[in-house]
Design an enzyme around this catalytic site. Sequence first.
Site, short mmCIF file in Angstrom:
data_model
loop_
_atom_site.label_atom_id
_atom_site.label_comp_id
_atom_site.label_asym_id
_atom_site.label_seq_id
_atom_site.Cartn_x
_atom_site.Cartn_y
_atom_site.Cartn_z
N ASP A 118 0.87 -1.18 0.00
CA ASP A 118 0.00 0.00 0.00
C ASP A 118 0.91 1.24 0.00
O ASP A 118 1.33 1.70 -1.06
CB ASP A 118 -0.90 -0.10 1.24
CG ASP A 118 -1.98 0.96 1.30
OD1 ASP A 118 -2.49 1.35 0.24
OD2 ASP A 118 -2.33 1.39 2.41
N ARG A 148 -10.99 -12.40 6.54
CA ARG A 148 -9.80 -13.08 6.02
C ARG A 148 -10.16 -14.38 5.30
O ARG A 148 -9.45 -14.84 4.43
CB ARG A 148 -8.82 -13.40 7.15
CG ARG A 148 -8.21 -12.18 7.82
CD ARG A 148 -7.02 -12.60 8.67
NE ARG A 148 -6.59 -11.57 9.60
CZ ARG A 148 -5.78 -10.56 9.29
NH1 ARG A 148 -5.30 -10.46 8.07
NH2 ARG A 148 -5.43 -9.67 10.20
P1 IMP Z 1 1.86 -0.52 3.79
O1 IMP Z 1 2.93 -0.56 4.83
O2 IMP Z 1 1.12 0.78 3.83
O3 IMP Z 1 2.35 -0.86 2.41
O4 IMP Z 1 0.76 -1.51 4.23
C1 IMP Z 1 0.88 -2.84 4.10
C2 IMP Z 1 -0.11 -3.56 4.97
O5 IMP Z 1 -1.31 -2.81 5.17
C3 IMP Z 1 -0.52 -4.81 4.27
O6 IMP Z 1 0.29 -5.89 4.66
C4 IMP Z 1 -1.94 -5.00 4.71
O7 IMP Z 1 -1.97 -5.77 5.87
C5 IMP Z 1 -2.44 -3.63 5.05
N1 IMP Z 1 -3.32 -3.09 3.97
C6 IMP Z 1 -3.04 -2.13 3.10
N2 IMP Z 1 -4.05 -1.90 2.25
C7 IMP Z 1 -5.00 -2.79 2.59
C8 IMP Z 1 -6.32 -3.09 2.08
O8 IMP Z 1 -6.84 -2.51 1.12
N3 IMP Z 1 -6.99 -4.08 2.73
C9 IMP Z 1 -6.49 -4.76 3.79
N4 IMP Z 1 -5.27 -4.53 4.30
C10 IMP Z 1 -4.54 -3.55 3.71
#
Ligand code: IMP
Length: 173
Positions: free
Chosen positions: A102, A164
């Site tokens: 994300d 999940r």
């Molecule tokens: P990042 O560090 O912002 O890249 O976030 C990564 C983590 O956020 C992922 O491993 C997911 O667990 C969670 N995440 C990000 N976007 C989503 C989504 O749309 N649905 C569910 N979990 C998300």
Amino acid sequence: MLPKRPAPLLSSEQIAARVREIGRDITRDYAGKSLVLVCVLKGSFVFAADLARTIDLPLRIDFLGVRSYGQGTETTGVVQITQDLVRPIEHEHVLLVEDIVDTGLTMAHLVELLRTRSPASVKICALLNKPARARVAVAIDYLGFTIEDRFVVGYGLDLDDRYRNLPYVGVVE
Ligand code: IMP
Ligand code: MG
């Protein structure tokens, strides 16, 4: 009242077909080597379980517990390790398996952390990527699907630890 069923974005058939392709690519790229799949908990447990069975290589699987969210849908930017790997990864080829990239903060942090342990290599495999929200550049070596900026659940992904078990990836309204 029962919660609404998430609107389908990726069907279980679409996911399975893509997972098989990724497994073939990984098998080809690491031919003659052995591999450690690092499943990033909890979101990746479904993807990692399916992916592992499409890889035809000597393989070990280990788990890394990570928490980056509170109860909402926005990352806090703070990556907390809730469970470390059980075995060392020195001289091993490591493939991080993540449900979704994300902002990229989690993967950037984990790659940096694992590199300090002197593995032979560290690569990233993610089922989903949301480039619209990227805050740090993360090179994803194996990617399932690029999606728009929607919050998705299912196939391991959660909203406040729910959904999940949904067999497909869907959008909660
Ligand atoms: P990042 O560090 O912002 O890249 O976030 C990564 C983590 O956020 C992922 O491993 C997911 O667990 C969670 N995440 C990000 N976007 C989503 C989504 O749309 N649905 C569910 N979990 C998300
Ligand atoms: Mg997660």
